[in-house]
Design a protein around this motif. Structure first.
Motif, PDB file in Angstrom:
ATOM      1  N   ARG A 161      -0.830  19.438  -6.387  1.00 58.47           N
ATOM      2  CA  ARG A 161      -1.300  19.480  -7.785  1.00 58.47           C
ATOM      3  C   ARG A 161      -0.387  18.637  -8.677  1.00 58.47           C
ATOM      4  O   ARG A 161       0.128  19.104  -9.702  1.00 58.47           O
ATOM      5  N   ILE A 162      -0.176  17.413  -8.266  1.00 57.22           N
ATOM      6  CA  ILE A 162       0.719  16.537  -9.027  1.00 57.22           C
ATOM      7  C   ILE A 162      -0.045  15.847 -10.151  1.00 57.22           C
ATOM      8  O   ILE A 162      -1.193  15.466  -9.990  1.00 57.22           O
ATOM      9  N   GLY A 169       0.836  -1.200   0.000  1.00 65.59           N
ATOM     10  CA  GLY A 169       0.000   0.000   0.000  1.00 65.59           C
ATOM     11  C   GLY A 169       0.866   1.244   0.000  1.00 65.59           C
ATOM     12  O   GLY A 169       1.894   1.283   0.671  1.00 65.59           O
ATOM     13  N   VAL A 170       0.461   2.230  -0.780  1.00 66.64           N
ATOM     14  CA  VAL A 170       1.204   3.483  -0.831  1.00 66.64           C
ATOM     15  C   VAL A 170       0.392   4.559  -0.109  1.00 66.64           C
ATOM     16  O   VAL A 170      -0.760   4.814  -0.466  1.00 66.64           O
ATOM     17  N   SER A 171       0.991   5.159   0.904  1.00 65.32           N
ATOM     18  CA  SER A 171       0.319   6.237   1.624  1.00 65.32           C
ATOM     19  C   SER A 171       0.742   7.571   1.034  1.00 65.32           C
ATOM     20  O   SER A 171       1.516   7.627   0.090  1.00 65.32           O
ATOM     21  N   ILE A 225      -0.895  14.302  -3.933  1.00 67.67           N
ATOM     22  CA  ILE A 225      -1.293  14.533  -5.336  1.00 67.67           C
ATOM     23  C   ILE A 225      -2.253  15.709  -5.415  1.00 67.67           C
ATOM     24  O   ILE A 225      -2.192  16.519  -6.348  1.00 67.67           O
ATOM     25  N   VAL A 226      -3.133  15.820  -4.416  1.00 65.99           N
ATOM     26  CA  VAL A 226      -4.047  16.966  -4.388  1.00 65.99           C
ATOM     27  C   VAL A 226      -3.314  18.232  -3.943  1.00 65.99           C
ATOM     28  O   VAL A 226      -3.296  19.231  -4.647  1.00 65.99           O
ATOM     29  N   GLU A 262      -8.551   2.656  -4.251  1.00 68.95           N
ATOM     30  CA  GLU A 262      -8.011   1.355  -4.647  1.00 68.95           C
ATOM     31  C   GLU A 262      -9.025   0.562  -5.483  1.00 68.95           C
ATOM     32  O   GLU A 262      -8.685  -0.018  -6.522  1.00 68.95           O
ATOM     33  N   ARG A 314      -2.096   7.955  10.336  1.00 71.97           N
ATOM     34  CA  ARG A 314      -1.296   7.602   9.174  1.00 71.97           C
ATOM     35  C   ARG A 314      -2.282   7.198   8.074  1.00 71.97           C
ATOM     36  O   ARG A 314      -3.176   6.395   8.297  1.00 71.97           O
ATOM     37  N   ALA A 315      -2.100   7.784   6.882  1.00 72.17           N
ATOM     38  CA  ALA A 315      -3.026   7.514   5.782  1.00 72.17           C
ATOM     39  C   ALA A 315      -3.008   6.020   5.439  1.00 72.17           C
ATOM     40  O   ALA A 315      -2.000   5.337   5.588  1.00 72.17           O
ATOM     41  N   GLU A 316      -4.161   5.540   4.996  1.00 70.47           N
ATOM     42  CA  GLU A 316      -4.242   4.158   4.521  1.00 70.47           C
ATOM     43  C   GLU A 316      -3.339   3.962   3.302  1.00 70.47           C
ATOM     44  O   GLU A 316      -3.236   4.847   2.464  1.00 70.47           O
ATOM     45  N   GLY A 317      -2.753   2.809   3.187  1.00 64.01           N
ATOM     46  CA  GLY A 317      -1.989   2.502   1.986  1.00 64.01           C
ATOM     47  C   GLY A 317      -2.920   2.109   0.853  1.00 64.01           C
ATOM     48  O   GLY A 317      -3.898   1.404   1.072  1.00 64.01           O
ATOM     49  N   VAL A 318      -2.621   2.582  -0.329  1.00 64.52           N
ATOM     50  CA  VAL A 318      -3.425   2.233  -1.501  1.00 64.52           C
ATOM     51  C   VAL A 318      -2.622   1.283  -2.374  1.00 64.52           C
ATOM     52  O   VAL A 318      -1.508   1.623  -2.804  1.00 64.52           O
ATOM     53  N   GLY A 345      -3.984  15.971  -9.436  1.00 71.65           N
ATOM     54  CA  GLY A 345      -4.522  16.782  -8.358  1.00 71.65           C
ATOM     55  C   GLY A 345      -4.681  18.213  -8.812  1.00 71.65           C
ATOM     56  O   GLY A 345      -3.974  18.672  -9.701  1.00 71.65           O
ATOM     57  N   PHE A 346      -5.629  18.901  -8.196  1.00 65.83           N
ATOM     58  CA  PHE A 346      -5.788  20.311  -8.561  1.00 65.83           C
ATOM     59  C   PHE A 346      -6.336  21.076  -7.371  1.00 65.83           C
ATOM     60  O   PHE A 346      -6.989  20.508  -6.498  1.00 65.83           O
ATOM     61  N   ILE A 347      -6.052  22.337  -7.350  1.00 65.90           N
ATOM     62  CA  ILE A 347      -6.559  23.230  -6.312  1.00 65.90           C
ATOM     63  C   ILE A 347      -7.060  24.466  -7.029  1.00 65.90           C
ATOM     64  O   ILE A 347      -6.416  24.989  -7.946  1.00 65.90           O
ATOM     65  N   TYR A 379      -8.126  12.572   5.987  1.00 65.72           N
ATOM     66  CA  TYR A 379      -7.661  13.793   6.648  1.00 65.72           C
ATOM     67  C   TYR A 379      -7.374  13.640   8.128  1.00 65.72           C
ATOM     68  O   TYR A 379      -6.466  14.251   8.654  1.00 65.72           O
ATOM     69  N   ALA A 414      -8.249  14.487  -8.964  1.00 61.45           N
ATOM     70  CA  ALA A 414      -8.135  14.340  -7.514  1.00 61.45           C
ATOM     71  C   ALA A 414      -8.400  15.673  -6.833  1.00 61.45           C
ATOM     72  O   ALA A 414      -7.579  16.573  -6.842  1.00 61.45           O
ATOM     73  N   CYS A 415      -9.586  15.745  -6.260  1.00 66.25           N
ATOM     74  CA  CYS A 415     -10.081  16.993  -5.670  1.00 66.25           C
ATOM     75  C   CYS A 415      -9.875  16.989  -4.170  1.00 66.25           C
ATOM     76  O   CYS A 415      -9.618  18.007  -3.551  1.00 66.25           O
ATOM     77  N   GLY A 416      -9.994  15.822  -3.553  1.00 69.68           N
ATOM     78  CA  GLY A 416      -9.834  15.702  -2.113  1.00 69.68           C
ATOM     79  C   GLY A 416      -9.769  14.228  -1.751  1.00 69.68           C
ATOM     80  O   GLY A 416     -10.028  13.365  -2.590  1.00 69.68           O
ATOM     81  N   MET A 417      -9.377  13.963  -0.508  1.00 75.82           N
ATOM     82  CA  MET A 417      -9.342  12.580  -0.024  1.00 75.82           C
ATOM     83  C   MET A 417      -9.809  12.598   1.420  1.00 75.82           C
ATOM     84  O   MET A 417      -9.074  12.277   2.342  1.00 75.82           O
TER      85      MET A 417
END
Lengths: 267, 267
Positions: A200-201, A189-191, A196-197, B161, B186-190, B205-207, B182, B175-178
């Motif tokens: 802005r990747i 799994g990649v955290s 990316i958000v 995933e 530690r974020a989940e691994g994808v 991703g964009f802002i 938040y 990719a607008c948000g996750m």
């Protein structure tokens, strides 16, 4: 029985196709065998420039590096470029293309010998042996105090996660392969994908088959670079078809140094 | 003490700036308070069309939906679009933009009430309650037997995933948000990111701050859609500043149905 196939360079011994005549050199999908019967010209290319080593035509790492760096990476002069599996068939060329463009280039590889090659043969600005780095995030921060603009992704997994932590705003990830993941039961799994958000990747996968329209442009440009000595290329040659299986396995263990080739016959 | 800030709609009571005069309505960053002293015009916009509800100007979900769908998603008529957190401030509009373009649209949300809204109020082709799906991969396969062309990403984690497993060749992920990530330590691994390579996916991703050059175009087009009744919009309104903290917390628990607003004063 069908032979195992792969990319090879061959000399035409007989031909019923108007585009290929006896004596021509061609590259494309061939069998792992001494003589191949090729029944479709699709994916078979005549070699136009025989004044560079014919082995350079085996497969598409050069073309892959070209498309991935220039088309997917959208590089600009002076940007900071990171390449994983950087001494491999594709990575060593991406690094040299980036250098020619005036970028700062760092590569990772899996042995000190390869790191040495990156720095001293391919002219990378910096390189590190990922197996000796207890913390990839720190290794990247050391090499890129201002962050990474372009990541040429060959490995995936923990390296991708560390890269995401070190990308700059509006960075690009050209996803060419994720070799660390191919033979796992379940991919790591990649955290930290939320980067990316926030940054802005743009992360974009590509496969060279979609890009044949750029092939002539690539060939003209890169053959010229080779002739002018602006690009060097490193191959790892296994002698004899009987050594092909071990050479293939070696790729996944990182034993090859440079592009892995198998010489079937030297004529 | 500095007030907490957020997007708000205000009436100008006094002004020393030539672009804003007393009685104008503006939107932008304001304090969580009844009267705000705004010392910089940066990020403050005059409201030109007061014949749509002023609350629609609070923040930038509409503009975010617009840029994310049209510019980042690169949609084509007839494509298959999936939106997570689809009944939220942004998602409900992405779905309606996609419908207007002739796309097949599916959304996920966290309650049956929201799923019902997606199907019956916003005209989504299909919708599901992710909390009731034991296997997100199967839910997506059921809704998209031919796969997903565009994923509008609001949640991340396990949903991302599952989406990667169901994307089509050359798919795009805006990719607008996750939001699922938040508040995690530690974020989940994808896993399954290798699909980005094999399926040539572009994940970007964009802002919205990077896209103000498109704001006028957005406003003209979408105000028109609203007036023509081609777009409906759902708000979840908390009354009184004293209820703002609970409303904010509710966002992370998914308690809001539609865009969360707080009414400070109705004048």
């Amino acid at each position: 029985m069908q032979p195992i196939t792969g990319y090879g360079v061959c000399k035409v011994l007989d031909s019923g196709h108007p585009d290929f005549k006896v004596g021509d050199y061609v590259w494309g999908i061939t069998g792992w065998e001494e003589y191949s019967l090729i029944t479709s010209a699709e994916g078979l290319f005549k070699i136009n420039h025989t004044d560079v080593p014919l082995s350079y035509y085996t497969g598409m790492p050069g073309f892959t590096a070209y498309v991935g760096f220039y088309e997917i990476g959208s590089p600009k002069k002076g940007e900071r470029v990171f390449i994983s599996a950087a001494s491999g068939a594709v990575g060593q060329l991406v690094g040299q293309f980036a250098k020619l463009m005036g970028c700062y280039v760092v590569g990772s590889a899996g042995s000190d010998e390869k790191v040495n090659l990156l720095k001293n043969k391919f002219g990378f600005g910096e390189a590190f042996n990922y197996k000796k780095e207890p913390d990839l995030n720190k290794a990247l921060r050391r090499c890129f105090p201002e962050g990474i603009d372009i990541y040429f992704e060959n490995v995936g997994g923990a390296m991708l996660e560390a890269v995401l932590r070190n990308m700059r705003l509006n960075g690009r990830i050209a996803a060419c392969g994720m070799i660390s993941q191919y033979n796992l039961e379940r991919a790591e799994g990649v955290s930290h994908l939320f980067a990316i958000v926030t940054k802005r990747i743009r992360m974009q996968g590509f496969i060279i088959f979609d890009h044949f329209h750029s092939y002539q442009e690539f060939e003209e440009k890169v053959v010229q670079y080779i002739k002018e000595g602006k690009i060097v290329y490193m191959e790892d040659i296994a002698e004899g078809l009987e050594n092909a299986p071990a050479a293939l396995m070696g790729l996944f263990a990182g034993r090859n140094v440079g592009k892995q080739l198998v010489v079937v016959a030297r004529e």
